[in-house]
Write a protein that holds these residues in place. Sequence first.
Motif, mmCIF file in Angstrom:
data_model
loop_
_atom_site.group_PDB
_atom_site.id
_atom_site.type_symbol
_atom_site.label_atom_id
_atom_site.label_comp_id
_atom_site.label_asym_id
_atom_site.label_seq_id
_atom_site.Cartn_x
_atom_site.Cartn_y
_atom_site.Cartn_z
ATOM 1 N N GLN A 38 39.230 -70.230 -62.584
ATOM 2 C CA GLN A 38 39.209 -69.336 -61.418
ATOM 3 C C GLN A 38 40.512 -68.569 -61.295
ATOM 4 O O GLN A 38 40.517 -67.366 -61.004
ATOM 5 C CB GLN A 38 38.951 -70.146 -60.147
ATOM 6 C CG GLN A 38 37.549 -70.709 -60.045
ATOM 7 C CD GLN A 38 37.383 -71.599 -58.827
ATOM 8 O OE1 GLN A 38 38.189 -72.494 -58.577
ATOM 9 N NE2 GLN A 38 36.328 -71.359 -58.075
ATOM 10 N N VAL A 39 41.632 -69.252 -61.521
ATOM 11 C CA VAL A 39 42.934 -68.577 -61.465
ATOM 12 C C VAL A 39 42.998 -67.470 -62.509
ATOM 13 O O VAL A 39 43.469 -66.356 -62.232
ATOM 14 C CB VAL A 39 44.086 -69.587 -61.653
ATOM 15 C CG1 VAL A 39 45.422 -68.846 -61.810
ATOM 16 C CG2 VAL A 39 44.151 -70.543 -60.482
ATOM 17 N N ALA A 40 42.505 -67.741 -63.712
ATOM 18 C CA ALA A 40 42.518 -66.735 -64.776
ATOM 19 C C ALA A 40 41.667 -65.530 -64.393
ATOM 20 O O ALA A 40 42.045 -64.377 -64.673
ATOM 21 C CB ALA A 40 42.017 -67.345 -66.079
ATOM 22 N N HIS A 41 40.528 -65.780 -63.763
ATOM 23 C CA HIS A 41 39.665 -64.662 -63.358
ATOM 24 C C HIS A 41 40.326 -63.845 -62.248
ATOM 25 O O HIS A 41 40.296 -62.602 -62.282
ATOM 26 C CB HIS A 41 38.312 -65.178 -62.890
ATOM 27 C CG HIS A 41 37.389 -64.081 -62.453
ATOM 28 N ND1 HIS A 41 36.919 -63.106 -63.316
ATOM 29 C CD2 HIS A 41 36.867 -63.787 -61.226
ATOM 30 C CE1 HIS A 41 36.148 -62.268 -62.652
ATOM 31 N NE2 HIS A 41 36.101 -62.651 -61.383
ATOM 32 N N ILE A 42 40.915 -64.538 -61.276
ATOM 33 C CA ILE A 42 41.635 -63.823 -60.220
ATOM 34 C C ILE A 42 42.721 -62.948 -60.834
ATOM 35 O O ILE A 42 42.870 -61.767 -60.471
ATOM 36 C CB ILE A 42 42.244 -64.828 -59.215
ATOM 37 C CG1 ILE A 42 41.151 -65.559 -58.453
ATOM 38 C CG2 ILE A 42 43.178 -64.100 -58.240
ATOM 39 C CD1 ILE A 42 41.654 -66.777 -57.690
#
Length: 242
Positions: free
Chosen positions: A185-189
């Motif tokens: 999720q952090v990577a997508h954000i």
Amino acid sequence: MPEITETTIEVRNPGAQGSQMPVTLLRPESGTGGGIVLVQEIFGRSDYMRSRARDLCDLGYTVVLPQLFWRVGEDVIDEGSPDALQVAMDVTGRLDWDLAIADVRDAVAWLRADEDSDEAVALVGFCFGGGLAYAASQDCPREFMADALVSYYGSALPGLVDGPPVHVESLHHFGDSDAFIDAGQVAHIREVVERDGAEFHVWEGANHAFDNPAPELGFHNPRASRVAWEVTVDWLAQHHPA
């Protein structure tokens, strides 16, 4: 020393608690300074949030810290209590998200109109407040739009970033060991907000809420907190000077 005043501001959407949102207003020694609306974390206007408000004011900013739990009759959740996180989640669960967005926007407009501020206003938010500040910057009418955004581990971002983009300068901080927002999720954000021009930092060994020093919570990472704050101060000086 900053001048600290407890006051209220009129909001556009009255509720059971009326139409006056309590806020803490901090003015720098100079009396004037670029504005910052500090958007509280999940534990409310805690001593930690008030400390960060003073830190920002000491940099020369006029700071507004709204009581964003006012509509549900709450202000501060005791971080030292054994059920603090559950209580805080219950309180935020009772909060109307859209009205909270409107309240943040009203705080921005109020501070921009303040005769002793310099009209430019940034949003700085932590955890719950980091996500709320981001949401308040999406599809926002110009009169309520902040000029810059700093978000620390915005907890709502996984469900927000695929919506309308944020068109102001922004800075994001996350930890690489966040227990609530996983690495994917952090990577997508990161992918989404960097595409929109944001600056993004992931801090090694840092959990969610790594800036919060409350020992009972067990999230604090002193090194990540210190270095991320240094980055924030430098970023604000460049993109939203006091």
